[in-house]
Design an enzyme around this catalytic site. Structure first.
Site, PDB file in Angstrom:
ATOM      1  NE  ARG A   9      -3.250   0.026   2.991  1.00 50.73           N
ATOM      2  CZ  ARG A   9      -3.605   0.264   4.249  1.00 50.73           C
ATOM      3  NH1 ARG A   9      -3.404  -0.630   5.195  1.00 50.73           N
ATOM      4  NH2 ARG A   9      -4.149   1.424   4.574  1.00 50.73           N
ATOM      5  CE  LYS A  83      -4.115  -3.109  13.098  1.00 50.40           C
ATOM      6  NZ  LYS A  83      -5.126  -2.455  12.276  1.00 50.40           N
ATOM      7  CG  ASP A  84      -5.130  -4.227   7.798  1.00 48.98           C
ATOM      8  OD1 ASP A  84      -5.976  -4.016   8.685  1.00 48.98           O
ATOM      9  OD2 ASP A  84      -4.236  -3.421   7.488  1.00 48.98           O
ATOM     10  CB  THR A 127     -11.609   3.965  17.725  1.00 47.14           C
ATOM     11  OG1 THR A 127     -11.152   2.725  17.169  1.00 47.14           O
ATOM     12  CG2 THR A 127     -12.970   3.729  18.378  1.00 47.14           C
ATOM     13  CB  SER A 129     -11.152  -0.580  15.973  1.00 45.24           C
ATOM     14  OG  SER A 129     -11.238  -1.813  16.654  1.00 45.24           O
ATOM     15  CG  LEU A 130     -17.796  -3.328  16.364  1.00 41.15           C
ATOM     16  CD1 LEU A 130     -18.687  -2.104  16.463  1.00 41.15           C
ATOM     17  CD2 LEU A 130     -18.471  -4.424  15.549  1.00 41.15           C
ATOM     18  NE  ARG A 131      -9.099  -4.999  18.654  1.00 41.03           N
ATOM     19  CZ  ARG A 131      -8.272  -4.189  19.287  1.00 41.03           C
ATOM     20  NH1 ARG A 131      -8.237  -4.174  20.614  1.00 41.03           N
ATOM     21  NH2 ARG A 131      -7.466  -3.368  18.630  1.00 41.03           N
ATOM     22  NE  ARG A 132      -7.291  -0.167  18.433  1.00 42.09           N
ATOM     23  CZ  ARG A 132      -6.659  -0.048  17.279  1.00 42.09           C
ATOM     24  NH1 ARG A 132      -7.200   0.678  16.301  1.00 42.09           N
ATOM     25  NH2 ARG A 132      -5.495  -0.625  17.075  1.00 42.09           N
ATOM     26  NE  ARG A 149     -10.804   3.901   7.654  1.00 43.13           N
ATOM     27  CZ  ARG A 149     -11.221   3.569   6.421  1.00 43.13           C
ATOM     28  NH1 ARG A 149     -12.515   3.532   6.162  1.00 43.13           N
ATOM     29  NH2 ARG A 149     -10.356   3.291   5.476  1.00 43.13           N
ATOM     30  N   GLY A 150      -8.274   7.402   8.313  1.00 41.84           N
ATOM     31  CA  GLY A 150      -7.167   8.186   7.786  1.00 41.84           C
ATOM     32  C   GLY A 150      -5.831   7.604   8.210  1.00 41.84           C
ATOM     33  CB  THR A 154      -4.777  12.080   8.898  1.00 42.49           C
ATOM     34  OG1 THR A 154      -4.167  12.394   7.649  1.00 42.49           O
ATOM     35  CG2 THR A 154      -6.157  12.734   8.969  1.00 42.49           C
ATOM     36  NE  ARG A 155      -6.547   6.301  11.557  1.00 47.01           N
ATOM     37  CZ  ARG A 155      -7.053   5.083  11.637  1.00 47.01           C
ATOM     38  NH1 ARG A 155      -7.282   4.543  12.809  1.00 47.01           N
ATOM     39  NH2 ARG A 155      -7.334   4.387  10.538  1.00 47.01           N
ATOM     40  CB  CYS A 241     -14.968  -4.600   9.699  1.00 46.32           C
ATOM     41  SG  CYS A 241     -13.252  -4.435   9.193  1.00 46.32           S
TER      42      CYS A 241
END
Length: 311
Positions: A9, A83-84, A127, A129-132, A149-150, A154-155, A241
């Site tokens: 990426r 993790k992706d 976040t 992330s649904l987990r977080r 996101r980003g 950026t974050r 996700c």
């Protein structure tokens, strides 16, 4: 020897990670780095920044275009954040090596507060992330979860500008980018069980391209065993996700201990199991590790039923 092309990426983190692997593969093969070029590929996940991945197709959006380049012969190796990587490999592709894992923990980042406990009532936590989200709400149900996101820069900028009271990021990415100075604290792997494979990298190839010196040189067996167990749990829990799933394996001597959990998206309920295996030097240790994850994941899934799926 022919040039070995690495698909990656285009984000700063992806390029940093792929650059690390580029140098390691070149060294293992006795090649100059120029003979192991990086091929930058923009993925659908990179293009879509205004929605959660669960709304647009899941985390496979970060790997799909790179995997297509592998299958088409445009690149020879793909470097992914483990993790992706979806639970099942596309036909014709395989994970050839898993290098030693970085820090698997989540990092707490805030301009004004030292930790999650000290965020104000109704504080804004960023976040995607649904987990977080679920793990944070399990501790602080009053928090307002806002989509973030980003790329990492950026974050971090948005957190520094005060758009959020705090954000959560993977410690491994911050470390690899040299941005650990932004971290106010690290979250316990017990309270914030990481995503399966968090902190690890996946080196993906075509199935017939695994007989190379770099595969043995870069594959870190303890990490690979832990990741096999974690991804076994992910398969059993239908980890995506759309589900809040955590799994983390640790090795102590000849014993691998795995803990895995599934949470309701609002954090009101969590289902967790732990187990262990020995005999890590056995010829079938990888299969045993995966089987451990599958067993514990199935136990969690049986207890949770459909209550943990996001709507």
């Amino acid at each position: 020897m022919a040039t070995i092309r690495i698909g990656t990426r285009r984000s700063a983190l992806a390029l940093a990670q792929s650059g690390m692997m580029q140098r390691a593969i070149a060294a293992a093969m006795g090649l100059p780095v120029e003979e192991v070029p990086l091929v930058e590929i923009v993925t659908t996940g990179d293009r879509i920044q205004d929605r959660r991945l669960l709304e647009v197709g899941g985390k496979a959006l970060f790997t799909k275009e790179i995997e297509e380049a592998l299958l088409d012969g445009r690149v020879d190796i793909a470097v992914h954040s483990m993790k992706d990587v979806p639970a099942e490999q596309p036909p014709g592709l395989t994970i050839a090596a898993i290098p030693e894992r970085e820090d698997a923990r989540d990092a707490f980042i805030s301009r004004d507060f030292d930790d999650l406990e000290h965020l104000p009532h109704g504080g804004r936590l960023g976040t995607a992330s649904l987990r977080r989200q679920a793990q944070a709400l399990a501790l602080r149900p009053d928090l307002q979860i806002e989509m973030l996101r980003g790329n990492i820069d950026t974050r971090l900028r948005r957190a520094a500008d005060g758009e959020f009271d705090a954000i959560l990021l993977a410690a491994s990415g911050l470390n690899r980018l040299g941005r650990s100075d932004a971290v106010r604290g690290f979250l316990s792997v017990d309270t914030f069980l990481p995503a399966p494979g968090q902190g690890a990298l996946a080196l993906q190839t075509r199935e017939g391209d695994t007989d190379h010196a770099w595969v043995q040189a870069l594959n870190h067996v303890p990490t690979a065993l832990c990741v096999a167990a974690e991804r076994g749990a992910m398969v059993a829990l239908e980890g995506s996700c759309r589900t809040a799933v955590g799994a983390h394996g640790q090795i102590d001597g000849d014993r691998l201990t795995l803990t895995t959990e599934m949470l309701a998206p609002d954090g009101t309920v969590r289902w967790r199991r732990s187990g262990e295996m020995t005999g890590l030097s056995a010829h079938d240790a990888m299969a045993q590790a995966r089987a451990l994850g599958l067993r514990l994941g199935h136990e969690v899934h049986q207890n949770a039923g459909d209550q943990s799926v996001a709507v």
